[in-house]
Design an enzyme around this catalytic site. Structure first.
Site, short mmCIF file in Angstrom:
data_model
loop_
_atom_site.label_atom_id
_atom_site.label_comp_id
_atom_site.label_asym_id
_atom_site.label_seq_id
_atom_site.Cartn_x
_atom_site.Cartn_y
_atom_site.Cartn_z
N HIS A 38 -3.92 -5.10 0.65
CA HIS A 38 -3.42 -5.49 1.98
C HIS A 38 -3.50 -6.99 2.20
CE1 HIS A 38 -2.76 -1.50 3.73
NE2 HIS A 38 -3.68 -1.14 2.87
N GLU B 252 -1.64 -8.68 4.11
CA GLU B 252 -1.36 -9.00 5.52
C GLU B 252 -2.62 -9.15 6.35
OE1 GLU B 252 -1.33 -5.98 4.36
OE2 GLU B 252 -2.49 -4.88 5.88
N CYS C 168 0.82 -1.21 0.00
CA CYS C 168 0.00 0.00 0.00
C CYS C 168 0.86 1.27 0.00
CB CYS C 168 -1.01 -0.04 1.14
SG CYS C 168 -2.47 0.94 0.77
N1 LIG Z 1 -1.92 6.70 2.62
C1 LIG Z 1 -1.79 6.09 1.30
C2 LIG Z 1 -1.50 4.60 1.45
C3 LIG Z 1 -2.70 3.87 1.97
C4 LIG Z 1 -2.37 2.81 2.99
O1 LIG Z 1 -1.23 2.41 3.18
N2 LIG Z 1 -3.40 2.37 3.71
C5 LIG Z 1 -3.18 1.56 4.88
C6 LIG Z 1 -4.33 1.60 5.86
C7 LIG Z 1 -4.73 3.02 6.20
C8 LIG Z 1 -6.02 3.08 7.01
O2 LIG Z 1 -6.22 2.27 7.95
O3 LIG Z 1 -6.87 3.93 6.67
C9 LIG Z 1 -3.04 6.29 0.48
O4 LIG Z 1 -4.07 6.70 1.06
O5 LIG Z 1 -3.01 6.00 -0.73
#
Ligand SMILES: N[C@@H](CCC(=O)NCCCC(=O)O)C(=O)O
Length: 257
Positions: free
Chosen positions: A220, A222, A112
Site C-alpha cells: 500500500h 498510498e 493490493c
Molecule cells: N482482500 C484482498 C486484498 C487486500 C487489500 O486490498 N487490502 C486493503 C486493506 C484491507 C483492510 O483494511 O483490511 C486480500 O485480502 O488479499
C-alpha cells in the site's frame, strides 16, 4: 494546463440505509498530492459504463485495495463464503476496465486487491489464505484497531532484474507494508513478476509489452505517500506517466483538427 483526470475504482458498501460507491480517502489523497492528478471516483456499475468513453477522458486508472476479494468463479477458485467477503459489482467493473485500459495504453496503477484484479483480468489465478501455507509468512495486517499500526511498513520486497520498479526506486529492495490474505498464484500470461517477498509471494507485477505504465503492487504505497520515499516515488512515476499520456493525446487531437 489543468491536471489530468484519474479514475479511481470504488467498492459497493451498504450502511446508514444507503448504498454507497466509495473508496478510502488515502487513495484519493495519494492521487492528488502524490501523483499530482485530479481524482474522480468511478461507480461500480459494470457494463453500464462505457469504458472507451471514460478512457477518452481520463489520463490514468487507479485500482484500489479493499477488504473484499475477487470472486473465485472468475478464476476457477472455491466460491465459498470462506473466501469472502465479495463485491461482484466491483469485479464486473474493474476486470473489463483493466483489460480496456491495458489495451488502449492508458497508465494503470493497481494496488493490493488491484494487483489481484489485474492478474485475474489477464488470465491468472489467486491463492487464498496464504498464511496457512507452509513457509509463507502472515501477510495480514497486525491485529490492531489503529490504522497506522495495521499499515505499518514491515517487510522487504526485492525487485526483479530490469524491472519497471527497480528503475523507479534505483535500488534492489524496499520495505513495504502488508495487509492481505490472498496473492497472485498462477501469473497471467502477459504479466511479468516485478518484485517478490522473502517467502516468494509475488509482490508486484507489470504488463509485458505495455504501451504505458501498467504496474500492480501488493502493498500500500498510498498509505504513507507523504512520509515514505518509496511510496511517494511510485505515485510520482504514475503521475508522470499520466501527464505524458494526457499530453500525447492532446497533441494528437490538435493535429487531427
Ligand atoms: N482482500 C484482498 C486484498 C487486500 C487489500 O486490498 N487490502 C486493503 C486493506 C484491507 C483492510 O483494511 O483490511 C486480500 O485480502 O488479499
Amino acid at each position: 494546463m489543468h491536471p489530468p483526470l484519474v479514475a479511481i475504482s470504488t467498492d459497493v458498501r451498504v450502511f446508514d440505509r444507503y448504498t454507497w460507491h466509495a473508496t478510502p480517502q488515502q487513495y484519493i489523497e495519494a492521487a492528488l498530492s502524490g501523483a499530482g492528478v485530479l481524482p474522480v471516483l468511478l461507480p461500480s456499475f459494470g457494463p453500464r459504463i462505457d469504458f472507451d468513453a471514460l478512457l477518452d477522458q481520463v489520463g490514468g486508472v487507479l485500482i484500489t485495495g479493499s477488504k473484499s476479494n475477487v470472486h473465485p468463479s472468475l478464476y476457477g477458485g472455491d466460491p465459498s463464503e470462506r473466501n469472502g467477503p465479495y463485491d461482484e459489482a466491483r469485479d464486473a467493473t474493474t476486470l473489463p476496465l483493466i483489460r480496456k485500459t491495458v489495451e488502449r495504453g492508458v497508465p494503470l496503477l493497481a494496488i493490493c486487491r488491484g494487483i489481484q484484479e489485474l492478474n485475474v483480468a489477464l488470465g491468472g489465478t489467486l491463492a487464498t489464505e496464504i498464511q496457512e501455507r507452509p513457509g509463507i509468512m502472515d501477510h495480514r495486517a497486525p491485529p490492531s484497531e489503529v490504522q497506522d499500526d495495521r499499515f505499518a511498513i514491515r517487510h522487504p520486497v526485492s525487485f526483479a532484474e530490469s524491472s519497471w520498479l527497480a528503475d523507479i526506486f534505483e535500488t534492489g529492495l524496499i520495505e513495504v507494508n502488508s495487509v492481505h490474505r490472498q496473492a497472485v498464484e498462477r501469473l497471467g500470461p502477459r504479466l511479468k513478476v516485478e518484485a517478490v517477498a522473502e517467502d516468494g509471494t509475488i509482490e508486484a507485477v507489470s504488463v509485458l509489452d505495455a504501451k504505458a505504465f501498467a504496474v500492480g503492487v501488493q502493498w500500500h504505497p498510498e498509505y504513507w505517500v507523504e512520509t515514505d520515499g518509496a511510496s511517494r516515488r511510485i505515485f510520482q512515476a504514475f503521475g508522470s506517466a499520466v501527464r505524458d499520456h494526457a499530453a500525447k493525446r492532446s497533441r494528437a487531437q490538435a493535429a487531427a483538427e
